[in-house]
Design a protein around this motif. Structure first.
Motif, PDB file in Angstrom:
ATOM      1  N   GLU A 120      36.842  33.417  42.949  1.00  0.00           N
ATOM      2  CA  GLU A 120      36.221  34.338  41.666  1.00  0.00           C
ATOM      3  C   GLU A 120      35.460  35.211  42.567  1.00  0.00           C
ATOM      4  O   GLU A 120      35.029  36.054  42.224  1.00  0.00           O
ATOM      5  CB  GLU A 120      36.358  33.629  40.381  1.00  0.00           C
ATOM      6  N   VAL A 135      36.783  37.380  44.923  1.00  0.00           N
ATOM      7  CA  VAL A 135      37.795  38.734  44.993  1.00  0.00           C
ATOM      8  C   VAL A 135      36.853  39.465  44.013  1.00  0.00           C
ATOM      9  O   VAL A 135      36.920  40.099  44.225  1.00  0.00           O
ATOM     10  CB  VAL A 135      38.897  37.961  43.713  1.00  0.00           C
ATOM     11  N   THR A 194      34.819  41.588  46.474  1.00  0.00           N
ATOM     12  CA  THR A 194      36.528  42.430  47.297  1.00  0.00           C
ATOM     13  C   THR A 194      36.405  43.669  46.821  1.00  0.00           C
ATOM     14  O   THR A 194      36.389  44.435  46.875  1.00  0.00           O
ATOM     15  CB  THR A 194      37.327  41.342  47.640  1.00  0.00           C
ATOM     16  N   GLU A 195      36.565  43.818  44.831  1.00  0.00           N
ATOM     17  CA  GLU A 195      36.690  44.469  44.061  1.00  0.00           C
ATOM     18  C   GLU A 195      35.984  45.430  44.393  1.00  0.00           C
ATOM     19  O   GLU A 195      35.414  46.609  43.816  1.00  0.00           O
ATOM     20  CB  GLU A 195      36.785  43.873  41.944  1.00  0.00           C
ATOM     21  N   VAL A 212      42.686  41.283  46.262  1.00  0.00           N
ATOM     22  CA  VAL A 212      42.920  41.169  44.487  1.00  0.00           C
ATOM     23  C   VAL A 212      44.335  41.725  43.851  1.00  0.00           C
ATOM     24  O   VAL A 212      43.656  39.922  42.367  1.00  0.00           O
ATOM     25  CB  VAL A 212      42.005  42.356  44.030  1.00  0.00           C
ATOM     26  N   TYR A 240      45.424  37.399  43.989  1.00  0.00           N
ATOM     27  CA  TYR A 240      44.830  36.499  43.161  1.00  0.00           C
ATOM     28  C   TYR A 240      45.264  36.934  41.912  1.00  0.00           C
ATOM     29  O   TYR A 240      44.698  35.550  40.629  1.00  0.00           O
ATOM     30  CB  TYR A 240      43.032  36.790  43.478  1.00  0.00           C
ATOM     31  N   ARG A 241      44.579  37.751  41.684  1.00  0.00           N
ATOM     32  CA  ARG A 241      45.011  38.199  39.898  1.00  0.00           C
ATOM     33  C   ARG A 241      46.598  38.235  39.503  1.00  0.00           C
ATOM     34  O   ARG A 241      46.549  37.400  38.365  1.00  0.00           O
ATOM     35  CB  ARG A 241      44.686  39.649  39.525  1.00  0.00           C
ATOM     36  N   PRO A 249      41.814  33.543  47.556  1.00  0.00           N
ATOM     37  CA  PRO A 249      41.866  34.785  48.464  1.00  0.00           C
ATOM     38  C   PRO A 249      41.186  33.933  50.469  1.00  0.00           C
ATOM     39  O   PRO A 249      40.572  32.815  49.543  1.00  0.00           O
ATOM     40  CB  PRO A 249      40.929  35.540  48.626  1.00  0.00           C
TER      41      PRO A 249
END
Length: 130
Positions: free
Chosen positions: A65, A68, A71-72, A113, A116-117, A123
């Motif tokens: 989490e 990610v 990364t976002e 992303v 994962y989502r 990741p």
């Protein structure tokens, strides 16, 4: 950012916006005004995503989490930098040379992303500066 580190894409986007603003300050051109609004929103979104990632990390959430979320923030920061760079050229006719801060392809970050989502695929442990 301290004196020993390179500016992040978010820092660079802010710097480009500020230098462009000095060139076109007090414009009444609707396109220029709109373009600045767009860039400010992009930079604010990137900053908010970075703060969110830092909060997730401080809360001790899962490594996936955290990765990610960062990364976002990297995606938003890089997109803001690209938009600020393009706006600088569009509005001033100049382009500031960017250091190699965008050497990590965004297409892979979007895939991390999304995977994962959508599929809950953890990741890889690779993170660059935001």
């Amino acid at each position: 950012m301290n004196a020993l580190t390179q500016p992040t894409p978010l820092d660079q986007a802010r710097q480009l916006l500020e230098s462009t603003l000095r060139f076109v300050r007090k414009s009444d051109d609707p396109y220029v005004i709109s373009r600045f609004g767009d860039l400010l929103i992009r930079i604010d979104v990137a900053a908010a995503l970075l703060k969110r990632a830092e909060l997730i990390q401080a809360q001790g959430q899962s490594t996936a989490e955290i990765d990610v979320a960062f990364t976002e923030a990297q995606i938003a920061s890089s997109e803001a930098l690209l938009a600020a760079s393009n706006a600088e050229f569009e509005l001033t006719g100049q382009r500031t040379a960017l250091p190699p801060s965008l050497d990590d392809p965004l297409r892979w970050k979007y895939q991390i992303v999304g995977n994962y989502r959508l599929n809950n695929v953890v990741p890889p442990r690779v993170r660059s500066a935001v």
